[in-house]
Design a protein around this motif. Sequence first.
Motif, PDB file in Angstrom:
ATOM      1  N   VAL A  83       0.837  -1.206   0.000  1.00  0.00           N
ATOM      2  CA  VAL A  83       0.000   0.000   0.000  1.00  0.00           C
ATOM      3  C   VAL A  83       0.870   1.254   0.000  1.00  0.00           C
ATOM      4  CG1 VAL A  83      -1.580   1.382   1.416  1.00  0.00           C
ATOM      5  CG2 VAL A  83      -2.050  -1.042   1.021  1.00  0.00           C
ATOM      6  N   LEU A  84       1.999   1.205   0.704  1.00  0.00           N
ATOM      7  CA  LEU A  84       2.906   2.358   0.715  1.00  0.00           C
ATOM      8  C   LEU A  84       3.280   2.761  -0.709  1.00  0.00           C
ATOM      9  CD1 LEU A  84       5.416   1.542   3.628  1.00  0.00           C
ATOM     10  CD2 LEU A  84       3.465   3.095   3.674  1.00  0.00           C
ATOM     11  N   ALA A  85       3.595   1.771  -1.534  1.00  0.00           N
ATOM     12  CA  ALA A  85       3.990   2.047  -2.920  1.00  0.00           C
ATOM     13  C   ALA A  85       2.819   2.571  -3.728  1.00  0.00           C
ATOM     14  CB  ALA A  85       4.545   0.775  -3.556  1.00  0.00           C
ATOM     15  N   VAL A  86       1.653   1.959  -3.555  1.00  0.00           N
ATOM     16  CA  VAL A  86       0.468   2.381  -4.310  1.00  0.00           C
ATOM     17  C   VAL A  86       0.119   3.830  -3.981  1.00  0.00           C
ATOM     18  CG1 VAL A  86      -1.996   1.989  -4.649  1.00  0.00           C
ATOM     19  CG2 VAL A  86      -0.437   0.041  -4.490  1.00  0.00           C
ATOM     20  N   GLU A  87       0.092   4.155  -2.689  1.00  0.00           N
ATOM     21  CA  GLU A  87      -0.309   5.498  -2.274  1.00  0.00           C
ATOM     22  C   GLU A  87       0.762   6.537  -2.607  1.00  0.00           C
ATOM     23  OE1 GLU A  87      -3.250   6.077  -1.387  1.00  0.00           O
ATOM     24  OE2 GLU A  87      -3.960   4.056  -1.012  1.00  0.00           O
ATOM     25  N   ALA A  88       2.034   6.161  -2.472  1.00  0.00           N
ATOM     26  CA  ALA A  88       3.118   7.098  -2.817  1.00  0.00           C
ATOM     27  C   ALA A  88       3.050   7.462  -4.293  1.00  0.00           C
ATOM     28  CB  ALA A  88       4.475   6.490  -2.480  1.00  0.00           C
ATOM     29  N   THR A  89       2.761   6.479  -5.127  1.00  0.00           N
ATOM     30  CA  THR A  89       2.644   6.726  -6.563  1.00  0.00           C
ATOM     31  C   THR A  89       1.434   7.589  -6.881  1.00  0.00           C
ATOM     32  OG1 THR A  89       3.682   4.579  -6.994  1.00  0.00           O
ATOM     33  CG2 THR A  89       2.518   5.618  -8.824  1.00  0.00           C
ATOM     34  N   ALA A  90       0.312   7.329  -6.211  1.00  0.00           N
ATOM     35  CA  ALA A  90      -0.906   8.117  -6.437  1.00  0.00           C
ATOM     36  C   ALA A  90      -0.694   9.566  -6.009  1.00  0.00           C
ATOM     37  CB  ALA A  90      -2.077   7.506  -5.666  1.00  0.00           C
ATOM     38  N   GLY A  91      -0.071   9.761  -4.857  1.00  0.00           N
ATOM     39  CA  GLY A  91       0.195  11.115  -4.388  1.00  0.00           C
ATOM     40  C   GLY A  91       1.172  11.842  -5.290  1.00  0.00           C
ATOM     41  N   ALA A  92       2.190  11.125  -5.762  1.00  0.00           N
ATOM     42  CA  ALA A  92       3.193  11.727  -6.649  1.00  0.00           C
ATOM     43  C   ALA A  92       2.569  12.180  -7.961  1.00  0.00           C
ATOM     44  CB  ALA A  92       4.314  10.726  -6.909  1.00  0.00           C
ATOM     45  N   ALA A  93       1.598  11.428  -8.460  1.00  0.00           N
ATOM     46  CA  ALA A  93       0.939  11.797  -9.717  1.00  0.00           C
ATOM     47  C   ALA A  93       0.196  13.123  -9.577  1.00  0.00           C
ATOM     48  CB  ALA A  93      -0.028  10.689 -10.136  1.00  0.00           C
ATOM     49  N   ILE A  94      -0.458  13.317  -8.425  1.00  0.00           N
ATOM     50  CA  ILE A  94      -1.169  14.574  -8.187  1.00  0.00           C
ATOM     51  C   ILE A  94      -0.184  15.730  -8.049  1.00  0.00           C
ATOM     52  CG2 ILE A  94      -2.643  15.811  -6.556  1.00  0.00           C
ATOM     53  CD1 ILE A  94      -3.965  13.136  -5.874  1.00  0.00           C
ATOM     54  N   LEU A  95       0.880  15.526  -7.283  1.00  0.00           N
ATOM     55  CA  LEU A  95       1.865  16.586  -7.053  1.00  0.00           C
ATOM     56  C   LEU A  95       2.598  16.959  -8.340  1.00  0.00           C
ATOM     57  CD1 LEU A  95       3.253  15.315  -3.630  1.00  0.00           C
ATOM     58  CD2 LEU A  95       2.013  17.455  -4.024  1.00  0.00           C
ATOM     59  N   GLU A  96       2.868  15.965  -9.187  1.00  0.00           N
ATOM     60  CA  GLU A  96       3.534  16.255 -10.456  1.00  0.00           C
ATOM     61  C   GLU A  96       2.630  17.112 -11.344  1.00  0.00           C
ATOM     62  OE1 GLU A  96       5.860  13.846 -14.020  1.00  0.00           O
ATOM     63  OE2 GLU A  96       3.953  13.087 -13.249  1.00  0.00           O
ATOM     64  N   GLY A  97       1.318  16.893 -11.262  1.00  0.00           N
ATOM     65  CA  GLY A  97       0.388  17.704 -12.032  1.00  0.00           C
ATOM     66  C   GLY A  97       0.409  19.155 -11.607  1.00  0.00           C
ATOM     67  N   TRP A  98       0.674  19.382 -10.323  1.00  0.00           N
ATOM     68  CA  TRP A  98       0.748  20.750  -9.809  1.00  0.00           C
ATOM     69  C   TRP A  98       2.116  21.386 -10.068  1.00  0.00           C
ATOM     70  CZ3 TRP A  98      -1.738  19.477  -4.392  1.00  0.00           C
ATOM     71  CH2 TRP A  98      -3.113  19.280  -4.560  1.00  0.00           C
ATOM     72  N   ILE A  99       3.178  20.590  -9.851  1.00  0.00           N
ATOM     73  CA  ILE A  99       4.548  21.095 -10.023  1.00  0.00           C
ATOM     74  C   ILE A  99       5.297  20.115 -10.918  1.00  0.00           C
ATOM     75  CG2 ILE A  99       6.638  21.912  -8.858  1.00  0.00           C
ATOM     76  CD1 ILE A  99       4.993  22.204  -6.312  1.00  0.00           C
ATOM     77  N   PRO A 100       5.141  20.233 -12.239  1.00  0.00           N
ATOM     78  CA  PRO A 100       5.733  19.270 -13.172  1.00  0.00           C
ATOM     79  C   PRO A 100       7.259  19.326 -13.244  1.00  0.00           C
ATOM     80  CG  PRO A 100       4.682  21.075 -14.355  1.00  0.00           C
ATOM     81  CD  PRO A 100       4.298  21.225 -12.923  1.00  0.00           C
ATOM     82  N   ALA A 101       7.875  20.350 -12.665  1.00  0.00           N
ATOM     83  CA  ALA A 101       9.333  20.458 -12.698  1.00  0.00           C
ATOM     84  C   ALA A 101       9.990  19.303 -11.940  1.00  0.00           C
ATOM     85  CB  ALA A 101       9.778  21.791 -12.104  1.00  0.00           C
ATOM     86  N   VAL A 102       9.282  18.764 -10.954  1.00  0.00           N
ATOM     87  CA  VAL A 102       9.793  17.616 -10.190  1.00  0.00           C
ATOM     88  C   VAL A 102       9.174  16.350 -10.777  1.00  0.00           C
ATOM     89  CG1 VAL A 102       9.955  16.517  -7.921  1.00  0.00           C
ATOM     90  CG2 VAL A 102       9.983  19.017  -8.108  1.00  0.00           C
ATOM     91  N   PRO A 103       9.981  15.367 -11.192  1.00  0.00           N
ATOM     92  CA  PRO A 103       9.425  14.138 -11.779  1.00  0.00           C
ATOM     93  C   PRO A 103       8.603  13.348 -10.769  1.00  0.00           C
ATOM     94  CG  PRO A 103      11.770  13.877 -11.361  1.00  0.00           C
ATOM     95  CD  PRO A 103      11.454  15.323 -11.128  1.00  0.00           C
ATOM     96  N   GLN A 104       7.753  12.477 -11.283  1.00  0.00           N
ATOM     97  CA  GLN A 104       6.858  11.720 -10.404  1.00  0.00           C
ATOM     98  C   GLN A 104       7.634  10.881  -9.391  1.00  0.00           C
ATOM     99  OE1 GLN A 104       3.634   8.288 -11.183  1.00  0.00           O
ATOM    100  NE2 GLN A 104       3.195  10.169 -12.286  1.00  0.00           N
ATOM    101  N   TRP A 105       8.702  10.226  -9.836  1.00  0.00           N
ATOM    102  CA  TRP A 105       9.478   9.406  -8.900  1.00  0.00           C
ATOM    103  C   TRP A 105      10.094  10.274  -7.805  1.00  0.00           C
ATOM    104  CZ3 TRP A 105      14.528  10.478  -7.988  1.00  0.00           C
ATOM    105  CH2 TRP A 105      15.233  11.201  -8.956  1.00  0.00           C
ATOM    106  N   GLY A 106      10.430  11.527  -8.163  1.00  0.00           N
ATOM    107  CA  GLY A 106      10.991  12.445  -7.177  1.00  0.00           C
ATOM    108  C   GLY A 106       9.984  12.792  -6.097  1.00  0.00           C
ATOM    109  N   TRP A 107       8.730  13.031  -6.511  1.00  0.00           N
ATOM    110  CA  TRP A 107       7.682  13.312  -5.540  1.00  0.00           C
ATOM    111  C   TRP A 107       7.420  12.103  -4.640  1.00  0.00           C
ATOM    112  CZ3 TRP A 107       6.689  17.784  -3.963  1.00  0.00           C
ATOM    113  CH2 TRP A 107       6.613  18.892  -4.804  1.00  0.00           C
ATOM    114  N   ALA A 108       7.420  10.903  -5.237  1.00  0.00           N
ATOM    115  CA  ALA A 108       7.218   9.684  -4.442  1.00  0.00           C
ATOM    116  C   ALA A 108       8.309   9.556  -3.382  1.00  0.00           C
ATOM    117  CB  ALA A 108       7.205   8.458  -5.351  1.00  0.00           C
ATOM    118  N   LEU A 109       9.543   9.862  -3.772  1.00  0.00           N
ATOM    119  CA  LEU A 109      10.666   9.796  -2.835  1.00  0.00           C
ATOM    120  C   LEU A 109      10.501  10.825  -1.726  1.00  0.00           C
ATOM    121  CD1 LEU A 109      13.489   8.605  -2.198  1.00  0.00           C
ATOM    122  CD2 LEU A 109      14.460  10.424  -3.635  1.00  0.00           C
ATOM    123  N   ILE A 110      10.145  12.057  -2.100  1.00  0.00           N
ATOM    124  CA  ILE A 110       9.987  13.127  -1.112  1.00  0.00           C
ATOM    125  C   ILE A 110       8.898  12.789  -0.094  1.00  0.00           C
ATOM    126  CG2 ILE A 110       9.224  15.526  -0.813  1.00  0.00           C
ATOM    127  CD1 ILE A 110      10.564  16.120  -3.533  1.00  0.00           C
TER     128      ILE A 110
END
Length: 490
Positions: free
Chosen positions: A121-148
């Motif tokens: 679930v950690l991976a599923v939710e981290a990926t889902a959250g990263a997708a939303i954050l990347e849509g707001w701030i595309p300068a940071v890649p999705q994997w970067g948001w998941a890591l953060i």
Amino acid sequence: MTSQPTLTEAGNGPEGPGGPPTGSGLQAGLKNRHLSMIAIGGVIGAGLFVGSSTGIATTGPGILLSYALVGTLVVLVMRMLGEMSAANPTSGSFSAHADRALGPWAGFTIGWLYWFFWVVVLAVEATAGAAILEGWIPAVPQWGWALIVMLVLTATNLASVGSYGEFEFWFAGIKVVAIGAFIVVGGLAVFGLLPGVDSEQAGLSNLTGHGGFLPNGAGAVLTGILLVVFSFMGSEIATLAAGESEDPQRAVTKATNSIIWRIGVFYLGSILVVVCLLPWDSKAIAEDGSYVAALDSLGIAHAGQIMNFIVLTSVLSCLNSGLYTASRMAFSLGERGDAPKAFARTTGRGVPRAAILVSVVFGFVAVFFNYKFPDSVFLFLVNSSGAVALLVWLVICFSQLRMRKIIQAEAPDKLVVRMWLYPYLTWLSIGFIAFVLVYMLTDTEHDGRSTVLLTLLVAAVVLAIALVRHRLAGRRAAAAAPERDEVGVG
């Protein structure tokens, strides 16, 4: 594996159930307001916002029956768990109860399966959250948001249990306010009482129009159950967290008694508003999601972004609680000798650092698989953990059947929460869970069959490991007995 503890020893501290959990190394860092919000927020996952549209499109307004049936099951299962946890609050919750009631093999198996579920679930939710954050701030890649996101919430959990509780308090608070506001505003619109909004589609007539309440037949209710059942996972978190609260017994009792209105309001109430605001077959529900479509129908500006914020909050809440829950289950397994002893060690602040770090490392590995092998390795991980919720509920039911007798024999005064109509409702719950598992085997359209088979495969592997460990432990004990006898004679 260790021998079975007595009822008093199974508590978290030397004072027994209800006392401060000092003996285990964990600390009573969660306040009553934390536990209240953890209990409320635990039943509101991102699945409610994201996954409900599929259920509505498949079942129609009758999805309310699917939610009601699963909600009733969860109320009964949580009542059973509340009975056991109020008598014996522990960070291992149902795993520790299964260890005592059914045997070490049961506690080992369900404990590790539950841990596995949450690290996926950690991976599923981290990926889902990263997708939303990347849509707001595309300068940071999705994997970067998941890591953060993972790093921030790991730091929160490593700081102290109070930090986890504080974050969850605000995350859950946002979810509660958002759903509460949605129900109030949507309800006013349904009855034509919302000023400035002209929603011609809204009305109770949507419940029976467009093909009726069950447009796809009564059988669709069963399919709806398969689609919504897993969105209820997380209701049990409050019983794990209670072990680190100021008054565990009171916290468990309060969380158990409030489960009915929590499910009634947040699930049935909000879904009822959705299917009244829009026809169930509206294209907007399938394309935009049920809640976004409902907000759009009211003419609320930026409905998509508002819902993205609420979903992100739910995702972060799920991540926060998932990491906490996985680490506490690993801690409990370590305490019982079912995991490395390092998992049971805590810092000066009562934080099981090793259990947290190992859980988050596996979460990072799962995130990597999601980006590198989404259709093979990660798909296997998701499907093989998909039916764990049903297995957990099944184990809770069987454990309660035996624990009631144990508690009555050893400490009847600790039965402050009692399962209704014992043992009949317990057996009815077991039958319903078994029926859902069997019905899933017939479901090929929504991957129900593969989910059950893969979950049972993983469960069989873990059970085999548990039985082998138990047998080896028995042989070592038998071999050590003559040596002790010789020493005693000497």
